[in-house]
Design a protein around this motif. Structure first.
Motif, PDB file in Angstrom:
ATOM      1  N   MET A   1      13.991  49.064  40.829  1.00  0.00           N
ATOM      2  CA  MET A   1      15.162  47.893  40.587  1.00  0.00           C
ATOM      3  C   MET A   1      16.253  47.749  40.555  1.00  0.00           C
ATOM      4  SD  MET A   1      12.271  47.839  38.176  1.00  0.00           S
ATOM      5  CE  MET A   1      12.260  46.251  37.611  1.00  0.00           C
ATOM      6  N   CYS A   2      16.881  47.159  41.206  1.00  0.00           N
ATOM      7  CA  CYS A   2      17.996  46.771  41.813  1.00  0.00           C
ATOM      8  C   CYS A   2      17.844  47.777  43.284  1.00  0.00           C
ATOM      9  CB  CYS A   2      19.318  48.159  41.272  1.00  0.00           C
ATOM     10  SG  CYS A   2      19.682  47.257  39.757  1.00  0.00           S
ATOM     11  N   GLY A   3      18.944  47.319  44.368  1.00  0.00           N
ATOM     12  CA  GLY A   3      18.819  47.789  45.378  1.00  0.00           C
ATOM     13  C   GLY A   3      20.107  49.349  45.858  1.00  0.00           C
ATOM     14  N   ILE A   4      20.396  49.648  46.252  1.00  0.00           N
ATOM     15  CA  ILE A   4      21.460  50.720  46.819  1.00  0.00           C
ATOM     16  C   ILE A   4      21.542  50.575  47.916  1.00  0.00           C
ATOM     17  CG2 ILE A   4      22.440  51.165  44.528  1.00  0.00           C
ATOM     18  CD1 ILE A   4      21.713  53.428  45.053  1.00  0.00           C
ATOM     19  N   ILE A   5      23.004  50.534  48.825  1.00  0.00           N
ATOM     20  CA  ILE A   5      22.854  50.856  50.095  1.00  0.00           C
ATOM     21  C   ILE A   5      24.716  51.609  49.898  1.00  0.00           C
ATOM     22  CG2 ILE A   5      24.068  48.237  50.486  1.00  0.00           C
ATOM     23  CD1 ILE A   5      22.629  50.500  53.168  1.00  0.00           C
ATOM     24  N   GLY A   6      24.439  52.057  51.044  1.00  0.00           N
ATOM     25  CA  GLY A   6      25.616  52.454  51.346  1.00  0.00           C
ATOM     26  C   GLY A   6      25.866  53.122  53.263  1.00  0.00           C
ATOM     27  N   LEU A   7      26.727  53.141  53.535  1.00  0.00           N
ATOM     28  CA  LEU A   7      26.845  53.691  54.792  1.00  0.00           C
ATOM     29  C   LEU A   7      28.286  53.560  54.834  1.00  0.00           C
ATOM     30  CD1 LEU A   7      28.245  51.320  57.926  1.00  0.00           C
ATOM     31  CD2 LEU A   7      27.360  49.583  56.400  1.00  0.00           C
ATOM     32  N   THR A   8      28.508  55.497  56.972  1.00  0.00           N
ATOM     33  CA  THR A   8      29.748  55.129  56.798  1.00  0.00           C
ATOM     34  C   THR A   8      29.786  55.644  58.131  1.00  0.00           C
ATOM     35  OG1 THR A   8      31.165  56.945  56.621  1.00  0.00           O
ATOM     36  CG2 THR A   8      28.619  58.118  56.268  1.00  0.00           C
ATOM     37  N   ALA A   9      30.632  55.613  58.986  1.00  0.00           N
ATOM     38  CA  ALA A   9      30.414  55.452  60.940  1.00  0.00           C
ATOM     39  C   ALA A   9      32.132  56.353  60.580  1.00  0.00           C
ATOM     40  CB  ALA A   9      30.577  53.626  60.997  1.00  0.00           C
ATOM     41  N   ILE A  10      32.027  56.110  62.023  1.00  0.00           N
ATOM     42  CA  ILE A  10      32.693  57.142  62.566  1.00  0.00           C
ATOM     43  C   ILE A  10      34.522  56.647  62.923  1.00  0.00           C
ATOM     44  CG2 ILE A  10      31.955  59.428  63.761  1.00  0.00           C
ATOM     45  CD1 ILE A  10      32.877  57.579  66.322  1.00  0.00           C
ATOM     46  N   GLU A  11      35.903  56.013  63.053  1.00  0.00           N
ATOM     47  CA  GLU A  11      36.463  55.155  62.719  1.00  0.00           C
ATOM     48  C   GLU A  11      36.169  54.367  64.099  1.00  0.00           C
ATOM     49  OE1 GLU A  11      39.057  54.816  60.682  1.00  0.00           O
ATOM     50  OE2 GLU A  11      39.073  56.791  58.884  1.00  0.00           O
TER      51      GLU A  11
ATOM     52  N   PHE B   1      32.988  39.154  52.244  1.00  0.00           N
ATOM     53  CA  PHE B   1      32.261  40.225  53.008  1.00  0.00           C
ATOM     54  C   PHE B   1      33.313  40.108  54.568  1.00  0.00           C
ATOM     55  CE2 PHE B   1      28.386  38.974  50.049  1.00  0.00           C
ATOM     56  CZ  PHE B   1      27.981  40.036  49.605  1.00  0.00           C
ATOM     57  N   LYS B   2      33.329  39.187  55.139  1.00  0.00           N
ATOM     58  CA  LYS B   2      34.002  38.695  56.942  1.00  0.00           C
ATOM     59  C   LYS B   2      34.973  39.359  56.613  1.00  0.00           C
ATOM     60  CE  LYS B   2      31.323  34.952  58.503  1.00  0.00           C
ATOM     61  NZ  LYS B   2      31.663  33.518  58.609  1.00  0.00           N
ATOM     62  N   ASN B   3      36.177  39.816  55.220  1.00  0.00           N
ATOM     63  CA  ASN B   3      37.340  40.281  55.846  1.00  0.00           C
ATOM     64  C   ASN B   3      36.986  41.481  55.297  1.00  0.00           C
ATOM     65  OD1 ASN B   3      38.530  38.281  57.219  1.00  0.00           O
ATOM     66  ND2 ASN B   3      38.419  37.073  55.166  1.00  0.00           N
ATOM     67  N   ALA B   4      36.415  42.186  55.266  1.00  0.00           N
ATOM     68  CA  ALA B   4      36.040  43.557  54.473  1.00  0.00           C
ATOM     69  C   ALA B   4      35.955  44.415  55.509  1.00  0.00           C
ATOM     70  CB  ALA B   4      35.075  43.588  53.702  1.00  0.00           C
ATOM     71  N   TYR B   5      36.828  45.233  55.888  1.00  0.00           N
ATOM     72  CA  TYR B   5      36.921  45.935  57.403  1.00  0.00           C
ATOM     73  C   TYR B   5      37.208  47.732  56.760  1.00  0.00           C
ATOM     74  CZ  TYR B   5      37.351  42.140  61.030  1.00  0.00           C
ATOM     75  OH  TYR B   5      37.321  40.804  60.972  1.00  0.00           O
ATOM     76  N   SER B   6      36.510  48.428  57.070  1.00  0.00           N
ATOM     77  CA  SER B   6      36.575  49.818  56.820  1.00  0.00           C
ATOM     78  C   SER B   6      35.389  50.454  57.087  1.00  0.00           C
ATOM     79  CB  SER B   6      36.565  50.140  55.508  1.00  0.00           C
ATOM     80  OG  SER B   6      36.154  51.603  55.489  1.00  0.00           O
ATOM     81  N   ASN B   7      35.721  52.104  57.284  1.00  0.00           N
ATOM     82  CA  ASN B   7      33.911  52.690  58.300  1.00  0.00           C
ATOM     83  C   ASN B   7      33.396  52.861  57.417  1.00  0.00           C
ATOM     84  OD1 ASN B   7      36.207  54.653  57.371  1.00  0.00           O
ATOM     85  ND2 ASN B   7      35.695  55.916  58.386  1.00  0.00           N
ATOM     86  N   ILE B   8      33.538  52.745  56.095  1.00  0.00           N
ATOM     87  CA  ILE B   8      32.693  53.999  54.580  1.00  0.00           C
ATOM     88  C   ILE B   8      32.887  52.672  53.708  1.00  0.00           C
ATOM     89  CG2 ILE B   8      34.771  54.870  54.074  1.00  0.00           C
ATOM     90  CD1 ILE B   8      32.869  57.169  52.991  1.00  0.00           C
ATOM     91  N   ALA B   9      31.380  52.100  52.806  1.00  0.00           N
ATOM     92  CA  ALA B   9      31.745  51.447  52.266  1.00  0.00           C
ATOM     93  C   ALA B   9      29.961  51.572  51.014  1.00  0.00           C
ATOM     94  CB  ALA B   9      31.518  49.754  52.596  1.00  0.00           C
ATOM     95  N   ILE B  10      29.574  51.098  50.236  1.00  0.00           N
ATOM     96  CA  ILE B  10      28.340  51.177  49.511  1.00  0.00           C
ATOM     97  C   ILE B  10      28.491  49.464  48.838  1.00  0.00           C
ATOM     98  CG2 ILE B  10      28.587  53.363  48.994  1.00  0.00           C
ATOM     99  CD1 ILE B  10      29.657  52.549  45.708  1.00  0.00           C
ATOM    100  N   GLY B  11      26.670  48.880  48.427  1.00  0.00           N
ATOM    101  CA  GLY B  11      26.951  48.037  47.899  1.00  0.00           C
ATOM    102  C   GLY B  11      25.196  47.536  47.169  1.00  0.00           C
ATOM    103  N   HIS B  12      25.800  46.612  46.105  1.00  0.00           N
ATOM    104  CA  HIS B  12      24.818  46.908  44.549  1.00  0.00           C
ATOM    105  C   HIS B  12      24.036  45.239  45.024  1.00  0.00           C
ATOM    106  CE1 HIS B  12      23.023  47.167  40.861  1.00  0.00           C
ATOM    107  NE2 HIS B  12      22.834  48.757  41.411  1.00  0.00           N
TER     108      HIS B  12
END
Ligand code: F6R
Length: 609
Positions: free
Chosen positions: A1-11, A67-78
């Motif tokens: 229960m609960c969903g987690i996500i994470g992504l990391t991309a090259i710059e 969400f639309k104003n979040a810029y980065s190459n790495i994030a986690i979510g829940h």
């Protein structure tokens, strides 16, 4: 229960704000929990972690979370299904350490969090939420403060944590890595050249990659844009290459495809899913299962919820066709049979997700006593099939709607295939039943086309009811249990299933004019007595709904409305009869203004006891 996500991309690889991607991934995990949402990313200019979170469903809090104003190459979510601490902004994930340089998202339960929290508070850590999760960033912080690198801090933290969990963490000091750990709760990695993902379930990142690694208990490590590092608590560093699997699910499978809800899409997908199941069942695995079954002393079948109902159908088929009685129990009630489990017995564990903790525990208890186990699951390499002696997959494709639909019908088909194969080996002539079973994809398609409108009408009519009965006899009883569960869980209408003969022994006291009673009449020896039960209900002015075989005329005059279904062998009937039940529940929920994909208080995969 609960969903987690994470992504990391090259710059500079991502063509859109990372927040928008996280939002999409979380939408696909929303079936796991939806009382609050949050995400965190590393702001590369300011070198700090930004956390955004709020109570509510994703669509309701999208504006606040920006969400639309979040810029980065790495994030986690829940996306959260509350266990410790009510749904609130403070309890939403991610949670951070005191210096806000570590952020964590977590699925599962940390059993010893009270003790750990006490120690950490005594050391001066300040907690902001009521969650068990928050001990994780503070523990990591303790180790990092003592000079450890994040990976070492993670290893040490894992030695202390007790419970069933999967979590992901980002650290400002390691700006491209997402650290993770898995113990019992599911966690998968998604691998592509320039971006790596982790998630509670594959559909979350399927639009980017179908190359996955299903993590095992006790594994931890990190992903960076170009690296995957996995270590096991017991076995040290893992060879990652050997673990990558390419899955055949397509991104479209995890989308609504023009339907207003996943549940409706998945109901309509059943003919295709059944076809896939029938075509892809592996005969070698079926034979292994059959061998265990026919040579066993006792057969135990266990599961939860809808899968339990599929188990009851199999139980009925085993005894009525083969004279092999089985002990079928709800997984969390395994203690009743614990003493009876023994060498030479076989256990069949049915779980769509393969991760339901109660079913996993029941499987482990059986194995402890020497029982040989057969898992029926829809998710390749998930915990239950992985730990069982024989794993058989239904291959129904991803099921996103919280209410099980296509996975129920494909589980029954799989179980019946095994039972019919066993029957053949025991010298029974089952050719006719088998050929009918092979026709279920076609028959179910015709049933949907012919009866959806009528089901909508009945669903609307039922939507005013406070309570309903689902009655039948024989193999129609577990079918009725499934129909009642669907109505209860998505339309919030109290519904009970009973063997029709039993209704006179108490439940009929509830029946008053217009009380809905849904009867399933199959082509079996119960016909006459069931007609008697229908007449009893009609005499009390109940609103009688019948799912009846085609050409069944005599009963019609006692029914307020009916759906006439193809004449099929009763053992196969649950696969077909359940479809109108699913549609009725779906339309009742929609008429009442509820979202059938996200029933309140529920989550698709129950990983807490
Ligand atoms: C009902 C439903 C649940 C599940 C139960 C077991 O529509 O979906 O009752 O059937 O939680 O889940 P699995 O099969 O994943 O073990």
């Amino acid at each position: 229960m609960c969903g987690i996500i994470g992504l990391t991309a090259i710059e500079n690889y991502l063509r859109e704000p990372i927040g928008s991607i996280i939002r999409r991934c979380l939408k696909r995990l929303e079936y796991r929990g939806y009382d609050s949402v949050g995400y965190a990313y590393i702001d590369k200019q300011k070198l700090k972690i930004v956390v955004k979170k709020a109570k509510g469903k994703i669509d309701d809090v999208t504006r606040i979370l920006d969400f639309k104003n979040a810029y980065s190459n790495i994030a986690i979510g829940h996306t959260r299904w509350a266990t410790h601490g009510k749904p609130s902004n403070e309890n939403a994930h991610p949670h951070t350490d005191c210096s806000e340089s570590i952020a964590v998202v977590h699925n599962g339960i940390i059993q010893n969090y009270m003790e750990l929290k006490g120690k950490l508070v005594r050391k001066g850590h300040v907690f902001k939420s009521e969650t068990d999760t928050e001990v994780i960033p503070h523990l990591l912080e303790e180790y990092v403060k003592s000079g450890m690198k994040p990976i070492d801090a993670l290893r040490e933290t894992l030695k202390i944590l007790k419970g069933a969990f999967a979590f992901a963490a980002i650290f400002t000091q390691e700006r491209n890595k997402i650290f993770f750990a898995k113990m019992t709760s599911p966690l998968v990695l998604g691998i592509s050249n320039k971006v790596k993902f982790l998630a509670s379930d594959i559909p979350a990142f399927l639009e980017f990659t179908n190359r996955v690694i299903i993590l095992r208990d006790g594994e931890f490590g990190y992903i960076s844009p170009q690296e995957v590092y996995i270590e096991s608590i017991d076995r040290g560093a893992i060879n990652v290459r050997n673990r990558i699997r390419v899955i055949s699910w397509t991104p479209q499978m995890a989308m609504k495809g023009g339907y207003p809800h996943f549940m409706l899409k998945e109901i309509h997908e059943q003919p295709l899913a059944m076809q896939r199941t029938l075509q892809s069942l592996n005969i070698k695995e079926i034979l292994e299962a059959v061998d265990l079954i026919i040579n066993s002393n006792k057969i135990f079948i266990t599961a939860c919820g809808t899968s339990y109902h599929a188990g009851l159908v199999a139980d009925y088929a085993l005894s009525s066709l083969l004279g092999l009685p089985s002990f079928t129990f709800i997984a969390s009630e395994y203690l009743k049979y614990f003493k009876a489990f023994g060498d030479g017995d076989v256990g069949i564990i049915i779980s769509q997700s393969g991760e339901t903790i109660d079913s996993l525990i029941a499987l482990r208890k059986m194995k402890e006593k020497g029982v040989k186990t057969i898992a029926i699951s829809n998710v390749i390499d998930s915990a239950i099939p992985r730990e069982a002696d024989v794993a058989i997959y239904t291959r129904a494709g991803p099921e996103i709607g919280v209410a099980a639909t296509k996975t129920f019908t494909t589980q029954i088909i799989t179980l019946l295939k095994i039972i019919l194969q066993a029957a053949k080996q025991l010298g029974e002539d089952v050719e006719k039943i088998e050929s009918e079973l092979n026709k279920t994809p076609k028959i179910s398609g015709r049933v949907i086309r012919a009866h959806e409108a009528k089901c909508r009408e009945i669903g609307r009519r039922l939507s005013d009811a406070k309570s309903a009965f689902y009655l039948s006899r024989g193999i129609g009883v577990p079918l009725s249990m499934e129909g009642a569960l669907k109505l209860k869980e998505i339309a919030y209408i109290h519904a009970e299933a009973y063997p029709a003969g039993e209704s006179k022994h108490g439940p009929i006291a509830l029946v008053e004019p217009n009380f809905p009673v849904v009867f399933s009449m199959l082509l079996d020896e119960y016909r006459e007595s069931l007609i008697g039960n229908i007449m009893e209900m009609k005499a009390r002015e109940a609103y009688t709904v019948g799912l009846i075989p085609r050409n069944e005329r005599q009963v019609i005059e006692h029914l307020d409305t009916y759906i006439s279904l193809p004449n099929i062998n009763p053992l196969i009937a649950p696969v077909i009869y359940v479809i109108p039940m699913q549609l009725i529940a779906y339309y009742a929920a929609v008429s009442r203004g509820y979202d059938p994909d996200k029933p309140r208080n529920l989550a698709k995969t129950v990983t807490v006891e």
